[in-house]
Design a protein around this motif. Structure first.
Motif, PDB file in Angstrom:
ATOM      1  N   SER A 142       9.406 -17.096 -38.649  1.00 60.29           N
ATOM      2  CA  SER A 142       9.051 -17.600 -37.312  1.00 60.29           C
ATOM      3  C   SER A 142      10.286 -18.051 -36.535  1.00 60.29           C
ATOM      4  O   SER A 142      10.180 -18.491 -35.397  1.00 60.29           O
ATOM      5  N   LYS A 201       5.474 -20.449 -47.716  1.00 60.26           N
ATOM      6  CA  LYS A 201       5.792 -21.322 -46.582  1.00 60.26           C
ATOM      7  C   LYS A 201       7.239 -21.137 -46.134  1.00 60.26           C
ATOM      8  O   LYS A 201       7.526 -21.072 -44.938  1.00 60.26           O
ATOM      9  N   ARG A 251       7.888 -10.205 -48.852  1.00 60.08           N
ATOM     10  CA  ARG A 251       7.038 -10.241 -47.662  1.00 60.08           C
ATOM     11  C   ARG A 251       6.947  -8.819 -47.111  1.00 60.08           C
ATOM     12  O   ARG A 251       7.974  -8.226 -46.778  1.00 60.08           O
ATOM     13  N   TYR A 262       2.120 -11.124 -48.847  1.00 58.26           N
ATOM     14  CA  TYR A 262       3.148 -11.750 -49.676  1.00 58.26           C
ATOM     15  C   TYR A 262       2.818 -11.389 -51.115  1.00 58.26           C
ATOM     16  O   TYR A 262       1.704 -11.649 -51.584  1.00 58.26           O
ATOM     17  N   GLN A 285       7.470 -17.960 -44.274  1.00 58.02           N
ATOM     18  CA  GLN A 285       6.861 -18.060 -42.941  1.00 58.02           C
ATOM     19  C   GLN A 285       7.781 -18.801 -41.993  1.00 58.02           C
ATOM     20  O   GLN A 285       7.907 -18.427 -40.831  1.00 58.02           O
TER      21      GLN A 285
END
Ligand SMILES: [Zn+2]
Length: 228
Positions: free
Chosen positions: A227, A220, A105, A124, A223
């Motif tokens: 987060s 995913k 990332r 990514y 992410q």
């Protein structure tokens, strides 16, 4: 002849394209970046004059032309005027080495070539290593080197994919970029929560549904982690 005219001529003579998203470090000689900053300073002074901004008595606009010139060449567009970051390649033993997928990332800051507004986001980069590996931080360094130019997000995804493939020799790669665009947020439609996504898939990332799924599943997970 001005230095910039000389550099443009050199680009034309050598067939080096010099679009906003192109790297032109190959035609620059030592010391020329500094000369371009001098010339861009004078040019920005006349832009400010044309905008009827008082460079003489407004303390905040005094020196702005030089700040702009330095910022463009040394920061916003450093990926145009500097060589690719050195990415030392290490051998990856095809039998014994790592055969799985690697997903990195990378935060990127770019600028759209249409409006010179900031583009901020995350790339990514997924890869299945071939015979060579590069250090993990190099993926981000290469992505930033591609991003720090005037780009379009579509073009940027292609540039990152191409340069990582060159540096690693791998033909199996995916690049997914999510970014917000200053030109959408600050002008035009003034859409503050808009997000633009671009994807480039090569080799097994394109052909093999399971590889493609693994790549997006990894994104995913990344992410969710980011987060937290
Ligand atoms: Zn734009």
């Amino acid at each position: 002849m001005k230095k910039y005219q000389e550099v443009i001529q050199r680009c034309k003579d050598t067939g080096q394209r010099f679009w906003a998203g192109d790297n032109i470090s190959g035609v620059l000689q030592p010391g020329e970046k500094e000369q371009l900053i001098e010339e861009a300073t004078v040019a920005f002074e006349s832009v400010l004059d044309t905008l009827v901004i008082d460079r003489e008595t407004d303390p905040n606009s005094h020196g702005t032309a030089r700040r702009l010139a330095k910022m463009y060449i040394n920061e916003l567009m450093w990926g145009r005027y500097n060589d690719m970051p050195n990415a030392t390649a290490f051998p990856n033993d095809i039998e014994e080495g790592y055969k799985g997928m690697l997903v990195v990332r990378s935060e990127i800051q770019s600028m759209c070539s249409h409006h010179h507004q900031p583009v901020k986001g995350v790339a990514y980069i997924g890869i299945i290593a071939g015979e060579t590996l590069i250090g993990l931080s190099k993926y981000t360094r290469i992505a930033q080197w591609c991003a720090r130019r005037g780009t379009l997000q579509e073009e940027l995804a292609n540039d990152i994919a191409r340069e990582i493939m060159k540096a690693t020799g791998s033909q199996n790669l995916g690049v997914y970029i999510q970014a917000t665009h200053g030109c959408v947020e600050n002008r035009g439609v003034l859409a503050h929560s808009s997000l633009t996504q671009t994807t480039v898939l090569e080799g097994s990332f394109f052909n093999e549904p399971s590889t493609k799924k693994e790549f997006f599943d990894n994104i995913k997970l990344q992410q969710e982690y980011a987060s937290k």
